[in-house]
Design an enzyme around this catalytic site. Sequence first.
Site, short mmCIF file in Angstrom:
data_model
loop_
_atom_site.label_atom_id
_atom_site.label_comp_id
_atom_site.label_asym_id
_atom_site.label_seq_id
_atom_site.Cartn_x
_atom_site.Cartn_y
_atom_site.Cartn_z
N ARG A 157 0.82 -1.21 0.00
CA ARG A 157 0.00 0.00 0.00
C ARG A 157 0.85 1.26 0.00
O ARG A 157 0.58 2.20 -0.74
CB ARG A 157 -0.91 0.00 1.23
CG ARG A 157 -2.24 -0.68 0.96
CD ARG A 157 -3.32 -0.09 1.82
NE ARG A 157 -3.41 -0.83 3.07
CZ ARG A 157 -3.83 -0.32 4.21
NH1 ARG A 157 -4.15 0.97 4.28
NH2 ARG A 157 -3.92 -1.05 5.29
N TYR A 171 -6.31 17.57 -0.25
CA TYR A 171 -6.35 18.58 0.82
C TYR A 171 -5.39 18.19 1.92
O TYR A 171 -5.24 17.02 2.25
CB TYR A 171 -7.76 18.74 1.39
CG TYR A 171 -8.35 17.47 1.94
CD1 TYR A 171 -9.01 16.58 1.09
CD2 TYR A 171 -8.29 17.16 3.28
CE1 TYR A 171 -9.56 15.41 1.58
CE2 TYR A 171 -8.84 15.98 3.78
CZ TYR A 171 -9.46 15.12 2.91
OH TYR A 171 -10.01 13.95 3.39
N PRO A 172 -4.71 19.18 2.50
CA PRO A 172 -3.88 18.93 3.67
C PRO A 172 -4.74 19.07 4.93
O PRO A 172 -5.75 19.77 4.91
CB PRO A 172 -2.85 20.06 3.61
CG PRO A 172 -3.56 21.18 2.94
CD PRO A 172 -4.57 20.57 2.02
N MET A 173 -4.38 18.39 5.98
CA MET A 173 -5.14 18.50 7.23
C MET A 173 -4.25 18.23 8.44
O MET A 173 -3.19 17.62 8.32
CB MET A 173 -6.31 17.54 7.23
CG MET A 173 -5.94 16.08 7.09
SD MET A 173 -7.32 15.00 7.55
CE MET A 173 -7.42 15.36 9.32
N LYS A 175 -4.63 17.35 12.90
CA LYS A 175 -5.50 17.08 14.03
C LYS A 175 -5.52 18.31 14.92
O LYS A 175 -4.47 18.96 15.11
CB LYS A 175 -4.99 15.87 14.82
CG LYS A 175 -5.17 14.55 14.09
CD LYS A 175 -6.63 14.23 13.82
CE LYS A 175 -6.82 12.81 13.35
NZ LYS A 175 -8.20 12.56 12.89
#
Lengths: 278, 278, 278, 278, 278
Positions: A157, A171-173, A175
């Site tokens: 993977r 999109y960047p993200m 927490k």
Amino acid sequence: MADVITGAYELPQTMEGHYVLHDLYGVHWPFWLSQSGDERLAVLAEATAWLREQAGAGQMRSALYSMVGQKADLLLLHYRDNPEGINRTERSFRRLRLFSYLRPAGSYLSVIEASLAEANAVVLRRLAERSLIIGSSEYQAAFAAEMAKERKVLESRVLRFIPDQRYLCFYPMSKRRGETVNWYALPADERRALMRGHGKIGHRYHREVIQVVGGSIGLDDYEWGVTLHADDPLVIKRLITEMRFDPASSRYAEFGPFHFGIRQPGDDLSGLLQAAIA
Amino acid sequence: MADVITGAYELPQTMEGHYVLHDLYGVHWPFWLSQSGDERLAVLAEATAWLREQAGAGQMRSALYSMVGQKADLLLLHYRDNPEGINRTERSFRRLRLFSYLRPAGSYLSVIEASLAEANAVVLRRLAERSLIIGSSEYQAAFAAEMAKERKVLESRVLRFIPDQRYLCFYPMSKRRGETVNWYALPADERRALMRGHGKIGHRYHREVIQVVGGSIGLDDYEWGVTLHADDPLVIKRLITEMRFDPASSRYAEFGPFHFGIRQPGDDLSGLLQAAIA
Amino acid sequence: MADVITGAYELPQTMEGHYVLHDLYGVHWPFWLSQSGDERLAVLAEATAWLREQAGAGQMRSALYSMVGQKADLLLLHYRDNPEGINRTERSFRRLRLFSYLRPAGSYLSVIEASLAEANAVVLRRLAERSLIIGSSEYQAAFAAEMAKERKVLESRVLRFIPDQRYLCFYPMSKRRGETVNWYALPADERRALMRGHGKIGHRYHREVIQVVGGSIGLDDYEWGVTLHADDPLVIKRLITEMRFDPASSRYAEFGPFHFGIRQPGDDLSGLLQAAIA
Amino acid sequence: MADVITGAYELPQTMEGHYVLHDLYGVHWPFWLSQSGDERLAVLAEATAWLREQAGAGQMRSALYSMVGQKADLLLLHYRDNPEGINRTERSFRRLRLFSYLRPAGSYLSVIEASLAEANAVVLRRLAERSLIIGSSEYQAAFAAEMAKERKVLESRVLRFIPDQRYLCFYPMSKRRGETVNWYALPADERRALMRGHGKIGHRYHREVIQVVGGSIGLDDYEWGVTLHADDPLVIKRLITEMRFDPASSRYAEFGPFHFGIRQPGDDLSGLLQAAIA
Amino acid sequence: MADVITGAYELPQTMEGHYVLHDLYGVHWPFWLSQSGDERLAVLAEATAWLREQAGAGQMRSALYSMVGQKADLLLLHYRDNPEGINRTERSFRRLRLFSYLRPAGSYLSVIEASLAEANAVVLRRLAERSLIIGSSEYQAAFAAEMAKERKVLESRVLRFIPDQRYLCFYPMSKRRGETVNWYALPADERRALMRGHGKIGHRYHREVIQVVGGSIGLDDYEWGVTLHADDPLVIKRLITEMRFDPASSRYAEFGPFHFGIRQPGDDLSGLLQAAIA
């Protein structure tokens, strides 16, 4: 990689694979279109050869997307073995004659990652069914053998090729680390439970949407860069909407800008830049 | 689309229709005005033909607005069947000679959406008056028939033409995901009640203001792009003000930039760019 | 405008008047100063004629300010009857030869507004002293007559000319919609009490500072654009400081950027652009 | 200025002095260095004469700093009597030939202010030791006499010259108006106590650091512009660090960008722009 | 430096060493590549000589990195004795012919710092084992001697050379001053305990990652600039991830943008700019 058997260590255990660069560009259309046909053909020939070589023979290590909206005209997506591979690719691109006609429109560096915690849990469940004495040398051998199999799966993977679905959403993200709602202050158990729920949603869509999660802590401004690949644009909208209601996202996710594009058929740069589209 | 009968699934059910692109541009006035009259006529002839073709014969699939303030000079609003249609349109626009005289000033991609939950509720109420046994095959047939009708109504809304009112107000927005005030953490019942109240306000203005809601999760940076069309500019101000006091907005809405424009009579590009206005 | 007698409706009732555009520009000084004297005279003659015509004969509908700091060199302030008037003005300005030497530096669109709630309260108090039977036809006639008078007063305010004080301070602002401190979630009574207190501060300065409040919900990015006009710069600083301690602002106001300028004597564009200032 | 005797009025009482402009510029180095030696000498002669005239004969009303980092190359710091003086200075600078080689890099407008509350408190304490009957005409005369003295002291501070220390640190700041931590919602007593503590820190460093506080409410985007002048760069770091732990800052301060520069010896523009530095 | 014996003073005691400038640039590739070979050789010869001289003979005071992503193409990292040294270096760089082909892409100023509190604690523990009478002259002499040794160790750290590891990650950060979670409002004990835990993580990686912490309060926009140097890119990701779970970061850290680069072998500018990379 830390030892994942003990489980004593509460940090998320990840396996990393390909480094990923999202490289966005606008086109200086009037300048480009004002060039002679010969000049454009020459420029495109050079760039097309470059892209073909970069993409690898049938390996899908580089891909081209036509982006929707003014943020960018095109996206070059690159998978490479290491930061040097990424750097070499972007530096060679900037030396192409085509680069004169482009405007940099943003980039994002990450490395594909997969969670080892999940694999570990799967193996432990599997062993529990085999009535081995925990801690015995047979148990340890069985654990090692099963983990080796799981690692193979994960490796396939994180070292995957670029998916070939028609639509891409990137999109960047990060927490959230808010004053009261703080992912990194949660107990490890709770984080794992939340991620499990989150994973299930992704899994429900796994036939329709390929999700590639790149970790980017220390590499770029957010903590992850997420790329969704699908043949139906609405299923992307639906997956993200559903995730937005999932507690792992509803409470803990902070999103950067979204980019939506269409895979350029045949990664054909000439088609994107040359064709007069009615 | 998930099955809307069961009601067991708590996600908002939506029907999607046309994809929408808001495409904003400034004009490099001094450069444009320094061109010869002939050059300008030729440029405008090409662009006008393009716009006429894009708009569709009497179909209002593309429209032109003169924007107020420095953010942009003009807005091209496009409704299309799919992302490819949007992408083809914007890419062909960028190839026009007019494009040399323009400065990209922002864009927004969304897809018109309508709530199926509302339709579902209406149908259930209607059936309740017909004393059918719930779950019986007659009930199910009646439900299916009524839902088919409601879907027709919704389809006519999400596949609508561009409204032709004089003023346009466009803004992107998202529902708040704050540390304590979090739309996505609300129970589905509460969200539905809030949206119902919100819808009532819109409905009260429905003769004066056409509201087109485009979903943009996964497509652009906010969750929705809202466009209001009205013949009275103050009624737009009043509607948004009233909504701002409604709990669905007062507590849960986060707004992006606002754009205010005037429909260019006859979508006349030449008028907008050529006319010496005293 | 909704019926203001009943008082049942909790929304703020406003009367709107002139539309207002704050139009800010920087000057490309080196480019401008490199032009020949003749060119500059011609450019200024055209622009000066335009401004004279826009300003209206003795009507102060357009005014010119020299701005302090690098944000902008000049501000054109326009009052017009409707959005079309604003749009026509800005579009005609962009066609002037002067525009080649300018750099757009921001704009703000709003419409002057006044609160009808206040007028309503004043009338009700006045009628209370006249021992009329509430609801009787005499009461209603008296109410209508008094309200008509009050409306005249408000109309003269919202349809006012541009004040001619020496200093101008402009800033956009919104009421806070925080997670716990949320203006739009307050009971109407509380909002009115806060606005009354706020109004009193403004009133205390009314001889020294003219305050023009433009509503901009649906028109621009904030909810209001506030312009203060005074002959003493420190009195502006003092008024805003005092308001900052008033609960309506201290808890509920969110401010955008501040712009400070000096009315150009005689709205003399040539003076601003031409004079060699020692 | 409101009457400071009564103490009934809870607003901070300030005395204002010089208006201050921080005017930051980058240099288009390649363009500048490509000019002939003669051209550069002529440009520098004009600019040097301008700066000498602006600075005032031995009055230090304008000063030049070489800034560290890419934000800016140079800072022009101006003290003037009024906004017109500031505006005249910046407008005349923009007309210099040197301006062609510069890129505006930010500016900040403020007016030096000092607190009268502190002076008032000092005088009241001093009078308390003189056993005068409070409210008697002798008391009032003594109060007026002492306040006049204190005002003289404050005036010398707010009308000061530009300090000549080697290093400068400039940053804008505002007091926090958060949802729970809100400076402007504090009781006046508490604010005064906090400011007193804050002042003590500054005082402890007063021999090493000259602190110039410019009020900028209504003038620019923050509430204050703070400039620190010192001969030791680390003492600036230490002072701000120490203040950051003081409750007036730790809880209530919000900082804008920081600018750090070195006084150009002799305010020598030629040295900054011309010298080949090894 | 305040007296560190007493411990009465609650501020963090730091020792400062080299000033550090991170100086980021993009390359105008088309413009650069359009120059003749001779021109490029001459430009590179000048720049290479400059860099060699800046770096110091074998001292690693300046170093060159190839950055990944569109934020920048190259980073010049400089260690100098004082702000003047930094300023001289950046000013001389801007005078190179190479500078014409570069675009400034951000910079950060800081000064390497080390905590004296830690050293103080170590010394006190060491003395406790030697049964000296606290406060006695022997105790004080022993303390002074031990502290002198510790200072030597710290000095070697804050006056270090630029590490020569292959990968660099740079990010600025500040401690949070939120409404409820506020580093600067914590008791000194708690801050010290948190920093100790934080330090332990760094220490666990000390063989793999060199961490250089530059204090930047008063020098630049954040409070620290952190640079990590390592030969394995994933170990940088792992260290920052682990720190993100540590309370000192999870609750109290706020991060600016991240920059990731690769040390250019031999700090070879020509290699970075000239080589045609396949």
